[in-house]
Design a protein around this motif. Structure first.
Motif, PDB file in Angstrom:
ATOM      1  N   PRO A  86       0.824  -1.217   0.000  1.00 27.30           N
ATOM      2  CA  PRO A  86       0.000   0.000   0.000  1.00 27.30           C
ATOM      3  C   PRO A  86       0.856   1.263   0.000  1.00 27.30           C
ATOM      4  O   PRO A  86       1.924   1.301   0.605  1.00 27.30           O
ATOM      5  CB  PRO A  86      -0.811  -0.134   1.303  1.00 27.30           C
ATOM      6  N   VAL A  87       0.383   2.281  -0.658  1.00 24.30           N
ATOM      7  CA  VAL A  87       1.036   3.581  -0.848  1.00 24.30           C
ATOM      8  C   VAL A  87       2.166   3.484  -1.870  1.00 24.30           C
ATOM      9  O   VAL A  87       2.204   4.247  -2.835  1.00 24.30           O
ATOM     10  CB  VAL A  87       1.562   4.179   0.478  1.00 24.30           C
ATOM     11  N   LEU A  88       3.093   2.508  -1.683  1.00 20.32           N
ATOM     12  CA  LEU A  88       4.189   2.360  -2.644  1.00 20.32           C
ATOM     13  C   LEU A  88       3.660   1.981  -4.024  1.00 20.32           C
ATOM     14  O   LEU A  88       4.197   2.419  -5.047  1.00 20.32           O
ATOM     15  CB  LEU A  88       5.180   1.294  -2.165  1.00 20.32           C
ATOM     16  N   ARG A  89       2.613   1.165  -4.052  1.00 19.40           N
ATOM     17  CA  ARG A  89       2.085   0.720  -5.341  1.00 19.40           C
ATOM     18  C   ARG A  89       1.500   1.885  -6.140  1.00 19.40           C
ATOM     19  O   ARG A  89       1.489   1.860  -7.374  1.00 19.40           O
ATOM     20  CB  ARG A  89       1.031  -0.360  -5.142  1.00 19.40           C
ATOM     21  N   GLY A  90       1.028   2.908  -5.432  1.00 20.33           N
ATOM     22  CA  GLY A  90       0.489   4.072  -6.129  1.00 20.33           C
ATOM     23  C   GLY A  90       1.558   4.809  -6.905  1.00 20.33           C
ATOM     24  O   GLY A  90       1.377   5.157  -8.077  1.00 20.33           O
ATOM     25  N   GLY A  91       2.714   5.048  -6.256  1.00 22.85           N
ATOM     26  CA  GLY A  91       3.814   5.724  -6.932  1.00 22.85           C
ATOM     27  C   GLY A  91       4.349   4.905  -8.088  1.00 22.85           C
ATOM     28  O   GLY A  91       4.644   5.441  -9.165  1.00 22.85           O
ATOM     29  N   THR A 126      -8.098  12.167 -14.935  1.00 27.14           N
ATOM     30  CA  THR A 126      -8.451  13.536 -14.559  1.00 27.14           C
ATOM     31  C   THR A 126      -8.971  13.575 -13.131  1.00 27.14           C
ATOM     32  O   THR A 126      -8.608  14.456 -12.345  1.00 27.14           O
ATOM     33  CB  THR A 126      -9.522  14.096 -15.518  1.00 27.14           C
ATOM     34  N   SER A 127      -9.817  12.608 -12.779  1.00 22.93           N
ATOM     35  CA  SER A 127     -10.333  12.527 -11.414  1.00 22.93           C
ATOM     36  C   SER A 127      -9.203  12.250 -10.430  1.00 22.93           C
ATOM     37  O   SER A 127      -9.165  12.804  -9.323  1.00 22.93           O
ATOM     38  CB  SER A 127     -11.392  11.422 -11.313  1.00 22.93           C
ATOM     39  N   PHE A 128      -8.272  11.399 -10.843  1.00 18.87           N
ATOM     40  CA  PHE A 128      -7.130  11.082  -9.985  1.00 18.87           C
ATOM     41  C   PHE A 128      -6.304  12.331  -9.704  1.00 18.87           C
ATOM     42  O   PHE A 128      -5.882  12.573  -8.568  1.00 18.87           O
ATOM     43  CB  PHE A 128      -6.267  10.015 -10.655  1.00 18.87           C
ATOM     44  N   LEU A 129      -6.074  13.150 -10.729  1.00 24.36           N
ATOM     45  CA  LEU A 129      -5.280  14.363 -10.547  1.00 24.36           C
ATOM     46  C   LEU A 129      -5.966  15.344  -9.605  1.00 24.36           C
ATOM     47  O   LEU A 129      -5.300  16.024  -8.814  1.00 24.36           O
ATOM     48  CB  LEU A 129      -5.023  15.030 -11.901  1.00 24.36           C
ATOM     49  N   MET A 130      -7.286  15.421  -9.689  1.00 22.79           N
ATOM     50  CA  MET A 130      -8.008  16.303  -8.774  1.00 22.79           C
ATOM     51  C   MET A 130      -7.878  15.809  -7.334  1.00 22.79           C
ATOM     52  O   MET A 130      -7.716  16.609  -6.406  1.00 22.79           O
ATOM     53  CB  MET A 130      -9.482  16.380  -9.179  1.00 22.79           C
ATOM     54  N   LEU A 175      -6.151  17.665  -3.953  1.00 19.07           N
ATOM     55  CA  LEU A 175      -6.820  17.786  -2.656  1.00 19.07           C
ATOM     56  C   LEU A 175      -5.973  17.167  -1.545  1.00 19.07           C
ATOM     57  O   LEU A 175      -5.850  17.730  -0.452  1.00 19.07           O
ATOM     58  CB  LEU A 175      -8.194  17.114  -2.715  1.00 19.07           C
ATOM     59  N   VAL A 176      -5.376  16.009  -1.830  1.00 19.94           N
ATOM     60  CA  VAL A 176      -4.509  15.358  -0.846  1.00 19.94           C
ATOM     61  C   VAL A 176      -3.280  16.225  -0.573  1.00 19.94           C
ATOM     62  O   VAL A 176      -2.815  16.329   0.568  1.00 19.94           O
ATOM     63  CB  VAL A 176      -4.081  13.957  -1.338  1.00 19.94           C
ATOM     64  N   ALA A 177      -2.765  16.862  -1.623  1.00 20.00           N
ATOM     65  CA  ALA A 177      -1.592  17.726  -1.464  1.00 20.00           C
ATOM     66  C   ALA A 177      -1.896  18.891  -0.529  1.00 20.00           C
ATOM     67  O   ALA A 177      -1.049  19.283   0.285  1.00 20.00           O
ATOM     68  CB  ALA A 177      -1.138  18.242  -2.827  1.00 20.00           C
ATOM     69  N   LEU A 189       4.522  10.346  -2.024  1.00 24.45           N
ATOM     70  CA  LEU A 189       3.587   9.997  -0.950  1.00 24.45           C
ATOM     71  C   LEU A 189       2.184  10.503  -1.280  1.00 24.45           C
ATOM     72  O   LEU A 189       1.189   9.800  -1.047  1.00 24.45           O
ATOM     73  CB  LEU A 189       4.063  10.588   0.376  1.00 24.45           C
ATOM     74  N   VAL A 190       2.113  11.713  -1.838  1.00 22.57           N
ATOM     75  CA  VAL A 190       0.818  12.270  -2.246  1.00 22.57           C
ATOM     76  C   VAL A 190       0.164  11.370  -3.290  1.00 22.57           C
ATOM     77  O   VAL A 190      -1.028  11.048  -3.204  1.00 22.57           O
ATOM     78  CB  VAL A 190       0.994  13.699  -2.809  1.00 22.57           C
ATOM     79  N   ALA A 191       0.963  10.954  -4.283  1.00 24.75           N
ATOM     80  CA  ALA A 191       0.438  10.078  -5.337  1.00 24.75           C
ATOM     81  C   ALA A 191       0.000   8.735  -4.764  1.00 24.75           C
ATOM     82  O   ALA A 191      -1.052   8.199  -5.136  1.00 24.75           O
ATOM     83  CB  ALA A 191       1.498   9.873  -6.415  1.00 24.75           C
ATOM     84  N   GLY A 192       0.814   8.192  -3.849  1.00 19.24           N
ATOM     85  CA  GLY A 192       0.489   6.903  -3.251  1.00 19.24           C
ATOM     86  C   GLY A 192      -0.794   6.946  -2.437  1.00 19.24           C
ATOM     87  O   GLY A 192      -1.646   6.058  -2.541  1.00 19.24           O
ATOM     88  N   LEU A 193      -0.951   7.988  -1.625  1.00 23.46           N
ATOM     89  CA  LEU A 193      -2.164   8.128  -0.819  1.00 23.46           C
ATOM     90  C   LEU A 193      -3.390   8.354  -1.707  1.00 23.46           C
ATOM     91  O   LEU A 193      -4.467   7.802  -1.448  1.00 23.46           O
ATOM     92  CB  LEU A 193      -2.005   9.293   0.159  1.00 23.46           C
ATOM     93  N   SER A 194      -3.222   9.154  -2.750  1.00 24.35           N
ATOM     94  CA  SER A 194      -4.334   9.420  -3.672  1.00 24.35           C
ATOM     95  C   SER A 194      -4.776   8.134  -4.359  1.00 24.35           C
ATOM     96  O   SER A 194      -5.976   7.880  -4.535  1.00 24.35           O
ATOM     97  CB  SER A 194      -3.918  10.457  -4.722  1.00 24.35           C
ATOM     98  N   TYR A 195      -3.797   7.320  -4.737  1.00 27.62           N
ATOM     99  CA  TYR A 195      -4.097   6.036  -5.381  1.00 27.62           C
ATOM    100  C   TYR A 195      -4.896   5.135  -4.441  1.00 27.62           C
ATOM    101  O   TYR A 195      -5.865   4.492  -4.856  1.00 27.62           O
ATOM    102  CB  TYR A 195      -2.793   5.351  -5.786  1.00 27.62           C
ATOM    103  N   GLU A 196      -4.494   5.093  -3.171  1.00 25.70           N
ATOM    104  CA  GLU A 196      -5.187   4.245  -2.205  1.00 25.70           C
ATOM    105  C   GLU A 196      -6.613   4.740  -1.960  1.00 25.70           C
ATOM    106  O   GLU A 196      -7.540   3.943  -1.798  1.00 25.70           O
ATOM    107  CB  GLU A 196      -4.412   4.208  -0.883  1.00 25.70           C
TER     108      GLU A 196
END
Length: 370
Positions: free
Chosen positions: A61-66, A273-277, A281-283, A308-315
């Motif tokens: 988790p988290v690492l897989r997002g990045g 696009t939704s992921f980037l938004m 927000l997470v940032a 970390l931001v990308a990983g959390l957003s992915y989760e």
């Protein structure tokens, strides 16, 4: 048409619009389909297992997002390069065809004859054929892809991290919401500018980071909106719509046909696009804990926290996607769905055909559907 059982529809598919085409990604493969000016659809497909299949720790988790984000960027640039090459080759072919037509109809006077009629007779002139330029070696293409990734990362860091931070700091100082720097009388312009950008001392860090995040989102929306007025980009947005409609067709268990895809929505909740938004927000939340006076330290920490931001957003997206009918998922994807009214446009039947071809070719490489 590729026939599939209902259980096979559990495969998560996604994609990306490219120049006059679509790239489709399935769990362990991808395919790119591009339409040439003569109507021919050119495709390429290849197996592409996830990095986490080889390196198990990248599945944590988290690492897989990045890891997923980086691999997706690399694949996206590869797809864009492929489509650009097909597009350029198609343009060259059209130019050569035009030249041949001109030569065939052009009257050429032939020396050494007194026959006036013969002098005016059209003569086909055979021009020496140009040797095809050697195709770039694979190592050159890889270097180009790496260079594109580095440039994209650098551009995004400047536009979405450096610029918002600097503008927010200057705005807070001007509004009196942050301590103004002390400038010694007679200082140079550079010294004065440095004083304004060297330190960040807002009265409220929460307000500062919130405004910083809103400026970042504003830049993103303006960039997307401005790009939508470019003719070539609008074509890409149409293929983006075709990609979404095709994915919806697949997810609903329908036959992959233009007729079925036409009736689907073009706004998809799991779009990038939704992921980037969500990332933005997470940032805002994560950057709120950063409270360094030094500007350079704020920049370094923000950049360092992006994985970390990308990983959390992915989760978050991953968790919310399991409950697509839930209120949390709908609220989180709402900004992205709204923005997709710009980033996706209604495709025509030929564009849908290209998207379907790409997905079909990728599915052929999946063990479950082969």
């Amino acid at each position: 048409m590729h026939t599939l059982f209902a259980m096979e529809r559990d495969l998560i598919v996604g994609g990306q619009a490219v120049m006059e085409g679509v790239m489709m990604r399935t769990p362990s493969a991808y395919a790119i389909a591009c339409r040439k000016s003569d109507g021919e659809i050119v495709t390429t497909a290849e197996s592409l297992p996830k990095w986490s299949d080889k390196y198990k720790w990248l599945g944590w988790p988290v690492l897989r997002g990045g890891a997923t984000l980086i691999q997706s960027m690399a694949l996206g640039i590869k797809a864009l390069n492929f489509s650009a090459r097909i597009y350029e080759e198609d343009l060259k072919a059209q130019e050569e065809l035009t030249k041949e037509k001109v030569l065939e109809t052009q009257a050429v006077l032939v020396e050494g004859t007194e026959d006036e009629a013969f002098l005016k007779a059209p003569v086909k002139v055979l021009m020496p054929e140009k040797k095809d330029e050697a195709k770039p070696k694979k190592i050159t293409q890889s270097a180009g892809a790496v260079g594109s990734i580095i440039f994209a990362l650098g551009f995004n860091i400047l536009l979405f991290i450096v610029a918002p931070l600097l503008l927010t700091n200057l705005g807070f100082i001007y509004a009196g919401w942050a301590e103004a720097p002390t400038i010694v009388e007679g200082s140079s312009i550079w010294a004065a500018a440095k004083a304004y950008i060297w330190e960040i001392k807002p009265h409220s860090w929460i307000a500062f980071n919130l405004v910083d995040g809103l400026v970042r989102m504003f830049f993103f929306v303006v960039m997307i909106f401005s790009m939508s007025y470019l003719k070539d980009i609008r074509r890409v947005f149409e293929y983006h719509g075709a990609e979404h409609k095709t994915v919806f067709t697949w997810e609903k268990g329908l036959d992959l046909s233009v007729a079925n895809a036409t009736t689907q929505r073009r706004q998809h909740p799991r779009c990038g696009t939704s992921f980037l938004m969500v990332v933005m927000l997470v940032a805002i939340v994560l950057f709120s804990v950063i409270k360094f006076d030094a500007m350079w330290l704020n920049l370094v920490v923000r950049i360092a926290l992006m994985p970390l931001v990308a990983g959390l957003s992915y989760e978050i997206i991953r968790y919310a996607a399991k409950k697509e009918s839930g209120a949390i998922f709908k609220i989180m994807t709402l900004p992205g769905l709204w923005l997709q009214n710009i980033t996706t446009q209604e495709p025509d039947g030929e564009q849908l055909e290209v998207a379907i071809k790409a997905l079909d070719e990728s599915l052929k490489l999946e063990p479950q559907t082969a």
